[in-house]
Design a protein around this motif. Structure first.
Motif, PDB file in Angstrom:
ATOM      1  N   SER A 118      49.372  -9.700   5.164  1.00  0.00           N
ATOM      2  CA  SER A 118      48.666  -8.663   4.401  1.00  0.00           C
ATOM      3  C   SER A 118      49.071  -8.621   2.938  1.00  0.00           C
ATOM      4  N   SER A 119      50.328  -8.916   2.651  1.00  0.00           N
ATOM      5  CA  SER A 119      50.739  -8.919   1.244  1.00  0.00           C
ATOM      6  C   SER A 119      50.036 -10.043   0.485  1.00  0.00           C
ATOM      7  N   GLN A 172      34.940  -1.279   2.471  1.00  0.00           N
ATOM      8  CA  GLN A 172      36.185  -0.574   2.790  1.00  0.00           C
ATOM      9  C   GLN A 172      36.011   0.936   2.883  1.00  0.00           C
ATOM     10  N   ASN A 173      34.838   1.447   2.543  1.00  0.00           N
ATOM     11  CA  ASN A 173      34.562   2.888   2.601  1.00  0.00           C
ATOM     12  C   ASN A 173      35.600   3.715   1.836  1.00  0.00           C
ATOM     13  N   GLY A 217      51.838  -6.677   8.559  1.00  0.00           N
ATOM     14  CA  GLY A 217      50.915  -5.617   8.199  1.00  0.00           C
ATOM     15  C   GLY A 217      49.495  -5.894   8.629  1.00  0.00           C
ATOM     16  N   ASP A 218      48.672  -4.894   8.481  1.00  0.00           N
ATOM     17  CA  ASP A 218      47.270  -4.950   8.878  1.00  0.00           C
ATOM     18  C   ASP A 218      46.429  -5.410   7.684  1.00  0.00           C
ATOM     19  N   PRO A 219      45.752  -6.554   7.804  1.00  0.00           N
ATOM     20  CA  PRO A 219      44.920  -7.036   6.692  1.00  0.00           C
ATOM     21  C   PRO A 219      43.862  -6.030   6.241  1.00  0.00           C
ATOM     22  N   ASN A 220      43.358  -5.219   7.170  1.00  0.00           N
ATOM     23  CA  ASN A 220      42.363  -4.208   6.790  1.00  0.00           C
ATOM     24  C   ASN A 220      42.966  -3.158   5.859  1.00  0.00           C
ATOM     25  N   GLU A 221      44.226  -2.818   6.077  1.00  0.00           N
ATOM     26  CA  GLU A 221      44.895  -1.861   5.188  1.00  0.00           C
ATOM     27  C   GLU A 221      45.120  -2.480   3.808  1.00  0.00           C
ATOM     28  N   ALA A 222      45.417  -3.785   3.777  1.00  0.00           N
ATOM     29  CA  ALA A 222      45.575  -4.478   2.501  1.00  0.00           C
ATOM     30  C   ALA A 222      44.267  -4.466   1.724  1.00  0.00           C
ATOM     31  N   LEU A 223      43.149  -4.678   2.411  1.00  0.00           N
ATOM     32  CA  LEU A 223      41.836  -4.640   1.764  1.00  0.00           C
ATOM     33  C   LEU A 223      41.528  -3.235   1.251  1.00  0.00           C
ATOM     34  N   ALA A 224      41.852  -2.223   2.050  1.00  0.00           N
ATOM     35  CA  ALA A 224      41.625  -0.841   1.623  1.00  0.00           C
ATOM     36  C   ALA A 224      42.468  -0.519   0.386  1.00  0.00           C
ATOM     37  N   CYS A 225      43.694  -0.991   0.374  1.00  0.00           N
ATOM     38  CA  CYS A 225      44.573  -0.775  -0.789  1.00  0.00           C
ATOM     39  C   CYS A 225      44.004  -1.471  -2.018  1.00  0.00           C
ATOM     40  N   LEU A 250      36.763  -9.220  -1.730  1.00  0.00           N
ATOM     41  CA  LEU A 250      38.206  -9.118  -1.557  1.00  0.00           C
ATOM     42  C   LEU A 250      38.752 -10.236  -0.678  1.00  0.00           C
ATOM     43  N   LEU A 251      37.940 -10.675   0.278  1.00  0.00           N
ATOM     44  CA  LEU A 251      38.396 -11.671   1.244  1.00  0.00           C
ATOM     45  C   LEU A 251      37.181 -12.326   1.874  1.00  0.00           C
ATOM     46  N   VAL A 252      37.294 -13.622   2.152  1.00  0.00           N
ATOM     47  CA  VAL A 252      36.261 -14.338   2.897  1.00  0.00           C
ATOM     48  C   VAL A 252      36.927 -14.877   4.154  1.00  0.00           C
ATOM     49  N   THR A 253      36.347 -14.561   5.312  1.00  0.00           N
ATOM     50  CA  THR A 253      36.869 -15.058   6.581  1.00  0.00           C
ATOM     51  C   THR A 253      35.823 -15.927   7.252  1.00  0.00           C
ATOM     52  N   GLU A 254      36.275 -16.736   8.169  1.00  0.00           N
ATOM     53  CA  GLU A 254      35.383 -17.611   8.924  1.00  0.00           C
ATOM     54  C   GLU A 254      35.547 -17.315  10.402  1.00  0.00           C
TER      55      GLU A 254
END
Length: 102
Positions: free
Chosen positions: A85-86, A59-60, A21-29, A41-45
């Motif tokens: 994504s899960s 996430q708008n 899945g798409d991580p952006n969709e998981a964040l939107a959910c 929701l998430l920290v990336t490097e």
């Protein structure tokens, strides 16, 4: 279609065996369950070692936290086949106090 909030006592999200899945969709959910715009929701490097925080506000989402409002319980079902994504969804909801992972 919206939940009938009065007819539901809680929600169960089953991500067992969901390995993609798409991580952006998981964040939107996740943002649909968390009303605090500043919630991380998430920290990336990135490749330069710079950390980037992804918040509900990023996430708008039209109405953050309004899909299933707190304090109604959210349970996430996971297993060893849950990945990508899960995992993003599960940890974002757990770390913001919106779900229990089983």
């Amino acid at each position: 279609k919206r939940f009938n909030e009065e007819a539901c006592d809680g929600v169960i999200i089953d991500v067992r065996g969901n390995a993609g899945g798409d991580p952006n969709e998981a964040l939107a959910c996740a943002s649909m369950f968390i009303s605090n715009d500043n919630a991380v929701l998430l920290v990336t490097e990135d490749a330069n070692g710079v950390l980037h925080k992804h918040t509900v506000e990023d996430q708008n989402c039209i109405s953050p936290g309004n899909l299933f409002p707190s304090p109604k319980p959210v349970i996430l079902l996971t297993n060893d086949g849950s990945a990508s994504s899960s995992e993003v969804l599960s940890v974002a909801l757990r770390d913001n106090g919106r779900a229990m992972i089983v």
